[in-house]
Design an enzyme around this catalytic site. Structure first.
Site, PDB file in Angstrom:
ATOM      1  N   ASN A  87       0.827  -1.204   0.000  1.00 37.35           N
ATOM      2  CA  ASN A  87       0.000   0.000   0.000  1.00 37.35           C
ATOM      3  C   ASN A  87       0.866   1.260   0.000  1.00 37.35           C
ATOM      4  OD1 ASN A  87       0.484  -1.467   2.381  1.00 37.35           O
ATOM      5  ND2 ASN A  87      -0.774  -0.077   3.570  1.00 37.35           N
ATOM      6  N   ALA A 221      -6.045  10.448 -12.747  1.00 36.06           N
ATOM      7  CA  ALA A 221      -6.447  11.854 -12.702  1.00 36.06           C
ATOM      8  C   ALA A 221      -7.461  12.157 -13.810  1.00 36.06           C
ATOM      9  CB  ALA A 221      -5.215  12.743 -12.834  1.00 36.06           C
ATOM     10  N   PHE A 222      -7.232  11.614 -15.007  1.00 34.76           N
ATOM     11  CA  PHE A 222      -8.165  11.843 -16.122  1.00 34.76           C
ATOM     12  C   PHE A 222      -9.539  11.235 -15.811  1.00 34.76           C
ATOM     13  CE2 PHE A 222      -6.674  13.379 -20.352  1.00 34.76           C
ATOM     14  CZ  PHE A 222      -5.460  13.898 -19.937  1.00 34.76           C
ATOM     15  N   CYS A 272      -7.945   5.058  -4.412  1.00 36.45           N
ATOM     16  CA  CYS A 272      -6.867   5.600  -5.253  1.00 36.45           C
ATOM     17  C   CYS A 272      -7.093   6.967  -5.886  1.00 36.45           C
ATOM     18  CB  CYS A 272      -6.518   4.576  -6.324  1.00 36.45           C
ATOM     19  SG  CYS A 272      -5.775   3.112  -5.591  1.00 36.45           S
ATOM     20  N   PHE A 273      -8.305   7.269  -6.334  1.00 34.95           N
ATOM     21  CA  PHE A 273      -8.461   8.523  -7.089  1.00 34.95           C
ATOM     22  C   PHE A 273      -7.943   9.727  -6.297  1.00 34.95           C
ATOM     23  CE2 PHE A 273     -12.070   7.542 -10.370  1.00 34.95           C
ATOM     24  CZ  PHE A 273     -11.188   6.755 -11.064  1.00 34.95           C
ATOM     25  N   PHE A 334     -17.856   1.903  -2.066  1.00 32.64           N
ATOM     26  CA  PHE A 334     -17.571   3.082  -2.907  1.00 32.64           C
ATOM     27  C   PHE A 334     -18.097   2.905  -4.326  1.00 32.64           C
ATOM     28  CE2 PHE A 334     -14.012   2.404  -5.890  1.00 32.64           C
ATOM     29  CZ  PHE A 334     -13.553   1.156  -5.494  1.00 32.64           C
ATOM     30  N   ARG A 342     -13.160   2.158   1.153  1.00 34.12           N
ATOM     31  CA  ARG A 342     -12.131   3.188   1.334  1.00 34.12           C
ATOM     32  C   ARG A 342     -12.507   4.455   0.548  1.00 34.12           C
ATOM     33  NH1 ARG A 342      -6.799  -0.263   0.074  1.00 34.12           N
ATOM     34  NH2 ARG A 342      -8.177  -1.066  -1.535  1.00 34.12           N
TER      35      ARG A 342
HETATM   36  P1  NAD Z   1      -3.912  -3.090   0.107  1.00 35.45           P
HETATM   37  O1  NAD Z   1      -3.810  -2.223   1.308  1.00 35.45           O
HETATM   38  O2  NAD Z   1      -5.168  -3.849  -0.154  1.00 35.45           O
HETATM   39  O3  NAD Z   1      -2.716  -4.183   0.139  1.00 35.45           O
HETATM   40  C1  NAD Z   1      -1.398  -3.871   0.424  1.00 35.45           C
HETATM   41  C2  NAD Z   1      -0.815  -5.023   1.239  1.00 35.45           C
HETATM   42  O4  NAD Z   1       0.593  -4.810   1.407  1.00 35.45           O
HETATM   43  C3  NAD Z   1      -1.394  -5.145   2.653  1.00 35.45           C
HETATM   44  O5  NAD Z   1      -1.995  -6.424   2.805  1.00 35.45           O
HETATM   45  C4  NAD Z   1      -0.169  -4.950   3.579  1.00 35.45           C
HETATM   46  O6  NAD Z   1      -0.221  -5.761   4.735  1.00 35.45           O
HETATM   47  C5  NAD Z   1       0.967  -5.364   2.667  1.00 35.45           C
HETATM   48  N1  NAD Z   1       2.274  -4.867   3.084  1.00 35.45           N
HETATM   49  C6  NAD Z   1       2.620  -3.619   3.499  1.00 35.45           C
HETATM   50  N2  NAD Z   1       3.936  -3.581   3.789  1.00 35.45           N
HETATM   51  C7  NAD Z   1       4.440  -4.825   3.549  1.00 35.45           C
HETATM   52  C8  NAD Z   1       5.738  -5.416   3.656  1.00 35.45           C
HETATM   53  N3  NAD Z   1       6.784  -4.709   4.051  1.00 35.45           N
HETATM   54  N4  NAD Z   1       5.869  -6.713   3.340  1.00 35.45           N
HETATM   55  C9  NAD Z   1       4.812  -7.449   2.936  1.00 35.45           C
HETATM   56  N5  NAD Z   1       3.555  -6.950   2.805  1.00 35.45           N
HETATM   57  C10 NAD Z   1       3.381  -5.640   3.112  1.00 35.45           C
HETATM   58  O7  NAD Z   1      -3.545  -2.167  -1.141  1.00 35.45           O
HETATM   59  P2  NAD Z   1      -4.019  -2.353  -2.664  1.00 35.45           P
HETATM   60  O8  NAD Z   1      -5.378  -1.780  -2.845  1.00 35.45           O
HETATM   61  O9  NAD Z   1      -3.725  -3.737  -3.107  1.00 35.45           O
HETATM   62  O10 NAD Z   1      -3.016  -1.340  -3.378  1.00 35.45           O
HETATM   63  C11 NAD Z   1      -1.646  -1.636  -3.523  1.00 35.45           C
HETATM   64  C12 NAD Z   1      -1.047  -0.647  -4.490  1.00 35.45           C
HETATM   65  O11 NAD Z   1      -1.659  -0.791  -5.779  1.00 35.45           O
HETATM   66  C13 NAD Z   1      -1.228   0.817  -4.110  1.00 35.45           C
HETATM   67  O12 NAD Z   1      -0.090   1.530  -4.492  1.00 35.45           O
HETATM   68  C14 NAD Z   1      -2.409   1.252  -4.947  1.00 35.45           C
HETATM   69  O13 NAD Z   1      -2.369   2.628  -5.239  1.00 35.45           O
HETATM   70  C15 NAD Z   1      -2.234   0.455  -6.203  1.00 35.45           C
HETATM   71  N6  NAD Z   1      -3.453   0.155  -6.956  1.00 35.45           N
HETATM   72  C16 NAD Z   1      -4.588  -0.221  -6.316  1.00 35.45           C
HETATM   73  C17 NAD Z   1      -5.733  -0.546  -7.060  1.00 35.45           C
HETATM   74  C18 NAD Z   1      -7.014  -0.972  -6.388  1.00 35.45           C
HETATM   75  O14 NAD Z   1      -8.000  -1.126  -7.092  1.00 35.45           O
HETATM   76  N7  NAD Z   1      -7.069  -1.176  -5.100  1.00 35.45           N
HETATM   77  C19 NAD Z   1      -5.692  -0.513  -8.448  1.00 35.45           C
HETATM   78  C20 NAD Z   1      -4.504  -0.138  -9.072  1.00 35.45           C
HETATM   79  C21 NAD Z   1      -3.385   0.186  -8.318  1.00 35.45           C
HETATM   80  C1  UGA Z   2      -9.954   3.209 -10.482  1.00 33.73           C
HETATM   81  C2  UGA Z   2      -9.579   3.166 -11.964  1.00 33.73           C
HETATM   82  O1  UGA Z   2     -10.763   3.022 -12.740  1.00 33.73           O
HETATM   83  C3  UGA Z   2      -8.630   1.996 -12.249  1.00 33.73           C
HETATM   84  O2  UGA Z   2      -8.229   2.037 -13.600  1.00 33.73           O
HETATM   85  C4  UGA Z   2      -7.405   2.119 -11.331  1.00 33.73           C
HETATM   86  O3  UGA Z   2      -6.544   1.019 -11.512  1.00 33.73           O
HETATM   87  C5  UGA Z   2      -7.859   2.159  -9.890  1.00 33.73           C
HETATM   88  O4  UGA Z   2      -8.776   3.274  -9.699  1.00 33.73           O
HETATM   89  C6  UGA Z   2      -6.744   2.373  -8.918  1.00 33.73           C
HETATM   90  O5  UGA Z   2      -5.700   2.883  -9.273  1.00 33.73           O
HETATM   91  O6  UGA Z   2      -7.000   2.039  -7.752  1.00 33.73           O
HETATM   92  P1  UGA Z   2     -11.681   1.920  -8.924  1.00 33.73           P
HETATM   93  O7  UGA Z   2     -11.357   3.015  -7.953  1.00 33.73           O
HETATM   94  O8  UGA Z   2     -11.603   0.525  -8.467  1.00 33.73           O
HETATM   95  O9  UGA Z   2     -10.684   2.028 -10.188  1.00 33.73           O
HETATM   96  O10 UGA Z   2     -13.146   2.135  -9.491  1.00 33.73           O
HETATM   97  P2  UGA Z   2     -13.792   3.073 -10.625  1.00 33.73           P
HETATM   98  O11 UGA Z   2     -14.702   2.252 -11.430  1.00 33.73           O
HETATM   99  O12 UGA Z   2     -12.785   3.862 -11.337  1.00 33.73           O
HETATM  100  O13 UGA Z   2     -14.694   4.057  -9.768  1.00 33.73           O
HETATM  101  C7  UGA Z   2     -14.134   5.029  -8.908  1.00 33.73           C
HETATM  102  C8  UGA Z   2     -15.228   5.878  -8.306  1.00 33.73           C
HETATM  103  O14 UGA Z   2     -15.802   6.752  -9.294  1.00 33.73           O
HETATM  104  C9  UGA Z   2     -16.394   5.062  -7.737  1.00 33.73           C
HETATM  105  O15 UGA Z   2     -16.826   5.643  -6.530  1.00 33.73           O
HETATM  106  C10 UGA Z   2     -17.453   5.187  -8.810  1.00 33.73           C
HETATM  107  O16 UGA Z   2     -18.745   5.011  -8.313  1.00 33.73           O
HETATM  108  C11 UGA Z   2     -17.216   6.613  -9.283  1.00 33.73           C
HETATM  109  N1  UGA Z   2     -17.722   6.864 -10.642  1.00 33.73           N
HETATM  110  C12 UGA Z   2     -17.200   6.192 -11.707  1.00 33.73           C
HETATM  111  C13 UGA Z   2     -18.719   7.802 -10.854  1.00 33.73           C
HETATM  112  O17 UGA Z   2     -19.194   8.434  -9.896  1.00 33.73           O
HETATM  113  N2  UGA Z   2     -19.170   8.036 -12.129  1.00 33.73           N
HETATM  114  C14 UGA Z   2     -18.659   7.382 -13.206  1.00 33.73           C
HETATM  115  O18 UGA Z   2     -19.107   7.639 -14.348  1.00 33.73           O
HETATM  116  C15 UGA Z   2     -17.661   6.420 -12.977  1.00 33.73           C
END
Ligand code: NAD
Ligand code: UGA
Length: 455
Positions: A87, A221-222, A272-273, A334, A342
């Site tokens: 994370n 961001a977009f 993330c957003f 969300f 989150r």
């Molecule tokens: P998350 O919090 O669900 O998972 C992260 C995990 O990493 C946790 O389980 C934590 O215990 C573990 N961790 C932390 N420090 C550690 C260490 N030193 N050794 C081993 N494990 C460790 O987070 P996530 O949602 O999977 O996001 C991870 C990354 O991916 C972030 O940078 C996020 O921005 C990015 N990302 C998330 C999404 C999404 O949809 N959630 C989509 C694209 C990118």
């Molecule tokens: C978003 C991006 O879509 C992924 O490409 C990216 O990998 C990810 O963030 C990340 O980096 O974590 P996510 O947050 O899982 O994915 O979900 P989205 O479908 O993007 O929705 C984000 C939020 O925008 C939600 O609360 C959704 O309800 C809202 N949303 C989306 C709107 O209010 N209107 C829309 O038209 C679309």
């Protein structure tokens, strides 16, 4: 090159590695995390995250070529390719608090890799990181006197929660950033080869590490900017009786703009957003670009404005007081198809409702446990129930905050009959057809639409 370790077994690490294991049976994939409970859950019948289709994939590969471990250190030396998927939340303290990415988990991971690696490794940034983090990662990895060579690649993840399996199986693109050196190109080619098992080659892009890191922040961001753009216009629609659905349709039919991601809502959430935009803002500021920073900051401001506007509209529509009124909140996640809460708009909305002394009763098919944790300090004024009919019984209003399709199919005549009158529906997702609800007797408020009301 067929032993993979992923450090971080969260929403990204778990599903991504499960997909790699499913598509590349010759690779051995281990997912490790410092949180033993999370690992136990990945090994159990009840996975730690809800994603449609994920159970099947994990259960098919687990014990075959997909393994979970609570001891990341133990698997570092055995792996050729190490994904880092920990994370990277917004920093809450010190310099850059509230804006910059908190890189402590990521740096700890880098040090763990350095301490345990005895042979050359490719280290892949899967986490979303500020631009030029790969340079810092390489410096840490090469800081000792070990002869081991680490090649750092950036391979950001673009999956969305709720559709992670589909997004991983058929990604719009896979982005791989690597150094323009012989070893950098060789490492990038290794990763390309992995993805080629199921992703068409033309969808696998290679770029410089910095472009790859920035592209991830830029894409989020977009996307968020589109939601804030349509949400800012929804406010104008409410003031002018234009309809945001009609406006979005007309705008989105322009091939240059496109129809997706233009649904007005109570505001975007998700882990993330906001974090990634603030990270972008911080980077712009750090590089002395305040105008660029301000441009992106506004995307977050509009989102907060939209959430606050939703509650303000409830208060003014319900005779300027919510004190003592029961409000049924339909949906806390969300977005639909996830239990993740989150940064959910529901958190801010429910907190405002409680501040108005409303009695809030929340229902959600997957997110009730997280909702309870998010609002743990408010339990005296907030209830949590599984059944939406029970949530609505005796309520003055229903506030629909998550676009769960099941909420469109409820028996609203039954709900209306059980509510206080006049009864209100505030549809924060424009999910419900307002006319039939109005005909049942409800006062109906959508986002960016003229309300249908008798009061
Ligand atoms: P998350 O919090 O669900 O998972 C992260 C995990 O990493 C946790 O389980 C934590 O215990 C573990 N961790 C932390 N420090 C550690 C260490 N030193 N050794 C081993 N494990 C460790 O987070 P996530 O949602 O999977 O996001 C991870 C990354 O991916 C972030 O940078 C996020 O921005 C990015 N990302 C998330 C999404 C999404 O949809 N959630 C989509 C694209 C990118
Ligand atoms: C978003 C991006 O879509 C992924 O490409 C990216 O990998 C990810 O963030 C990340 O980096 O974590 P996510 O947050 O899982 O994915 O979900 P989205 O479908 O993007 O929705 C984000 C939020 O925008 C939600 O609360 C959704 O309800 C809202 N949303 C989306 C709107 O209010 N209107 C829309 O038209 C679309």
């Amino acid at each position: 090159m067929n032993r993979i370790l992923c450090i971080g077994a969260g929403y990204v690490g778990g599903p991504t590695m499960a997909m790699i294991a499913a598509k590349c049976p010759a690779y051995k994939v281990t997912v490790a995390d410092i949180n033993p409970e999370r690992i136990r859950a990945w090994e159990s019948e009840d996975l730690p995250i809800y994603e449609p289709g994920l159970d099947e994939i994990v259960k098919a590969c687990r014990g075959r070529n997909l393994f979970f471990s609570a001891d990341p250190d133990a698997h570092i030396e055995d792996a050729d390719l190490i994904f880092v998927s920990v994370n990277t939340p917004t920093k809450t303290f010190g310099q850059g608090a509230g804006m910059a990415a908190d890189l402590q988990y990521w740096e700890k991971t880098a040090r763990q890799i350095l301490a345990n690696a005895k042979s050359d490794k490719i280290v892949v940034e899967k986490s979303t990181l500020p631009v030029r983090t790969a340079a810092a990662l390489a410096r840490i990895l090469h800081s000792g006197d070990s002869p081991v060579h680490f090649e750092v690649l950036s391979n950001p993840e673009f999956l969305s929660e709720g559709t992670a399996v589909r997004d991983l199986e058929q990604p719009d693109r896979v982005l791989i950033g690597g150094a323009d050196t012989e070893s950098g190109r060789r490492a990038a080619a290794e990763l390309v080869r992995l993805y080629e098992h199921w992703v068409p080659r033309e969808r696998i892009l290679t770029a410089s590490v910095w472009s790859s890191e920035l592209s991830k922040l830029a894409a989020n961001a977009f996307l968020a900017q589109r939601v804030s753009s349509v949400n800012s216009l929804s406010a104008l629609c409410e003031a002018t009786e234009a309809d945001i659905g009609e406006v979005a349709r007309a705008v989105g039919m322009d091939g240059r703009i496109g129809p997706r991601f233009l649904n007005a809502s109570v505001g975007f959430g998700g882990s993330c957003f906001k974090k990634d935009i603030l990270n972008l803002v911080y980077l712009c500021e750090t590089y002395g670009l305040p105008e660029a920073a301000e441009y992106w900051r506004q995307v977050v401001r509009i989102n907060e404005y939209q959430q606050d506007r939703f509650v303000a509209n409830m208060v003014s529509s319900m005779f300027n007081t919510l004190a003592g009124k029961r409000i049924a909140v339909f949906g806390f996640a969300f977005k639909a198809q996830t239990g993740d809460t989150r940064e959910s708009a529901a958190i801010r909305v429910c907190r405002h409702l409680v501040a108005e002394h409303a009695h809030v009763v929340i229902t959600d098919p997957k997110a009730l446990e997280n909702a309870q944790n998010d609002l743990a300090d408010l339990t005296a004024r907030v209830g949590f129930v599984h059944d939406p009919y029970e949530a609505a019984r005796g309520a003055h209003a229903v506030a629909l905050l998550t676009d769960w399709p099941a909420y469109a199919d409820l028996d609203y005549a039954r709900i209306y009959a059980s509510m206080m009158k006049p009864a209100f529906v505030f549809d924060g997702r424009n999910l419900l057809d307002p006319r039939p609800l109005f005909e049942l007797g409800f006062n109906v408020y959508g986002i960016g639409k003229a309300p249908l009301t008798r009061v």
